[in-house]
Scaffold this motif. Structure first.
Motif, PDB file in Angstrom:
ATOM      1  N   SER A  25      -1.839 -24.250  14.908  1.00 42.07           N
ATOM      2  CA  SER A  25      -1.419 -23.517  16.098  1.00 42.07           C
ATOM      3  C   SER A  25      -2.620 -23.277  16.987  1.00 42.07           C
ATOM      4  CB  SER A  25      -0.772 -22.186  15.710  1.00 42.07           C
ATOM      5  OG  SER A  25      -1.699 -21.361  15.034  1.00 42.07           O
ATOM      6  N   GLY A  26      -2.324 -22.889  18.227  1.00 36.48           N
ATOM      7  CA  GLY A  26      -3.389 -22.516  19.133  1.00 36.48           C
ATOM      8  C   GLY A  26      -3.757 -23.560  20.162  1.00 36.48           C
ATOM      9  N   ARG A  27      -3.273 -24.776  19.972  1.00 37.33           N
ATOM     10  CA  ARG A  27      -3.597 -25.854  20.904  1.00 37.33           C
ATOM     11  C   ARG A  27      -2.417 -26.815  20.984  1.00 37.33           C
ATOM     12  NH1 ARG A  27      -8.477 -25.581  23.882  1.00 37.33           N
ATOM     13  NH2 ARG A  27     -10.051 -24.577  22.573  1.00 37.33           N
ATOM     14  N   THR A  28      -2.470 -27.696  21.943  1.00 39.61           N
ATOM     15  CA  THR A  28      -1.633 -28.888  21.865  1.00 39.61           C
ATOM     16  C   THR A  28      -2.482 -29.947  21.176  1.00 39.61           C
ATOM     17  OG1 THR A  28      -2.391 -29.592  24.038  1.00 39.61           O
ATOM     18  CG2 THR A  28      -0.337 -28.354  23.946  1.00 39.61           C
ATOM     19  N   PHE A  29      -1.920 -30.601  20.205  1.00 37.84           N
ATOM     20  CA  PHE A  29      -2.698 -31.477  19.353  1.00 37.84           C
ATOM     21  C   PHE A  29      -2.529 -32.955  19.672  1.00 37.84           C
ATOM     22  CE2 PHE A  29      -4.632 -28.681  16.242  1.00 37.84           C
ATOM     23  CZ  PHE A  29      -3.965 -27.501  16.494  1.00 37.84           C
ATOM     24  N   SER A  30      -2.049 -33.253  20.851  1.00 44.44           N
ATOM     25  CA  SER A  30      -1.755 -34.643  21.164  1.00 44.44           C
ATOM     26  C   SER A  30      -2.995 -35.516  21.146  1.00 44.44           C
ATOM     27  CB  SER A  30      -1.077 -34.727  22.535  1.00 44.44           C
ATOM     28  OG  SER A  30      -1.922 -34.172  23.527  1.00 44.44           O
ATOM     29  N   ASN A  31      -4.172 -34.971  21.410  1.00 42.65           N
ATOM     30  CA  ASN A  31      -5.394 -35.772  21.401  1.00 42.65           C
ATOM     31  C   ASN A  31      -6.371 -35.313  20.323  1.00 42.65           C
ATOM     32  OD1 ASN A  31      -5.936 -33.334  22.591  1.00 42.65           O
ATOM     33  ND2 ASN A  31      -7.303 -34.151  24.132  1.00 42.65           N
ATOM     34  N   TYR A  32      -5.829 -34.819  19.234  1.00 41.34           N
ATOM     35  CA  TYR A  32      -6.643 -34.366  18.122  1.00 41.34           C
ATOM     36  C   TYR A  32      -6.490 -35.298  16.924  1.00 41.34           C
ATOM     37  CZ  TYR A  32      -8.177 -29.818  19.829  1.00 41.34           C
ATOM     38  OH  TYR A  32      -8.799 -28.812  20.525  1.00 41.34           O
ATOM     39  N   VAL A  51      -5.750 -38.428  10.017  1.00 37.53           N
ATOM     40  CA  VAL A  51      -4.797 -39.094  10.907  1.00 37.53           C
ATOM     41  C   VAL A  51      -5.102 -38.692  12.344  1.00 37.53           C
ATOM     42  CG1 VAL A  51      -3.075 -37.230  10.639  1.00 37.53           C
ATOM     43  CG2 VAL A  51      -2.343 -39.504  11.396  1.00 37.53           C
ATOM     44  N   SER A  52      -5.037 -39.672  13.227  1.00 39.78           N
ATOM     45  CA  SER A  52      -5.152 -39.391  14.654  1.00 39.78           C
ATOM     46  C   SER A  52      -3.773 -38.991  15.148  1.00 39.78           C
ATOM     47  CB  SER A  52      -5.649 -40.630  15.396  1.00 39.78           C
ATOM     48  OG  SER A  52      -6.962 -40.929  15.004  1.00 39.78           O
ATOM     49  N   TRP A  53      -3.704 -37.818  15.762  1.00 40.56           N
ATOM     50  CA  TRP A  53      -2.400 -37.246  16.065  1.00 40.56           C
ATOM     51  C   TRP A  53      -1.579 -38.118  17.000  1.00 40.56           C
ATOM     52  CZ3 TRP A  53      -1.030 -33.317  13.110  1.00 40.56           C
ATOM     53  CH2 TRP A  53       0.163 -32.656  13.405  1.00 40.56           C
ATOM     54  N   SER A  54      -2.212 -38.708  18.005  1.00 37.83           N
ATOM     55  CA  SER A  54      -1.458 -39.458  19.008  1.00 37.83           C
ATOM     56  C   SER A  54      -1.113 -40.866  18.544  1.00 37.83           C
ATOM     57  CB  SER A  54      -2.243 -39.527  20.319  1.00 37.83           C
ATOM     58  OG  SER A  54      -3.520 -40.089  20.074  1.00 37.83           O
ATOM     59  N   SER A  55      -2.063 -41.556  17.939  1.00 36.61           N
ATOM     60  CA  SER A  55      -1.839 -42.960  17.574  1.00 36.61           C
ATOM     61  C   SER A  55      -1.221 -43.107  16.191  1.00 36.61           C
ATOM     62  CB  SER A  55      -3.146 -43.739  17.621  1.00 36.61           C
ATOM     63  OG  SER A  55      -4.019 -43.304  16.581  1.00 36.61           O
TER      64      SER A  55
END
Length: 123
Positions: A25-32, A51-55
């Motif tokens: 929580s606390g962020r959007t994790f799309s680029n984490y 794991v790369s969250w977006s790819s």
């Protein structure tokens, strides 16, 4: 501020399976990227999986390849670690970690850490 909370640890027998969760929580994790590390008493911290969250690109440590599987639920912003064929040497405190950008093997690249959850595998 990013918060990571692990759950799912416990005491199991060799050969059993266990699934760990890490709620973020606390962020959007799309680029984490998010990862699992573990540390046994008297040993160095060891990379388990990332794991790369977006790819969805994944990395695994050699000692867990073929037995552990990392995944994430984008809607729940939760990271999972499915652990199969557990061995006594898998006994450790398992922590999840997060960083902005791509996944890396080294814990030095991760900025946010959870408190950890104990996994104990009896023989």
């Amino acid at each position: 501020q990013v918060q990571l909370v692990e759950s799912g640890g416990g005491l199991v027998q060799a050969g059993d399976s266990l699934r760990l969760s890490c709620a973020a929580s606390g962020r959007t994790f799309s680029n984490y990227a998010m990862a699992w590390f573990r540390q046994a008493p008297g040993k160095e911290r060891e990379f388990v999986a990332a794991v790369s969250w977006s790819s969805g690109r994944t990395l695994y440590g050699d000692s867990v390849k073929g037995r552990f599987s990392i995944s994430r639920d984008n809607a729940k912003i939760t990271l999972y670690l499915q652990m199969n064929s557990l061995k006594p040497e898998d006994t450790a405190v398992y922590s999840c970690a997060a960083r902005r950008g791509d996944a890396y093997y080294s814990g030095h690249w991760y900025d946010y850490w959870g408190q950890g959850t104990q996994v104990t595998v009896s023989s």
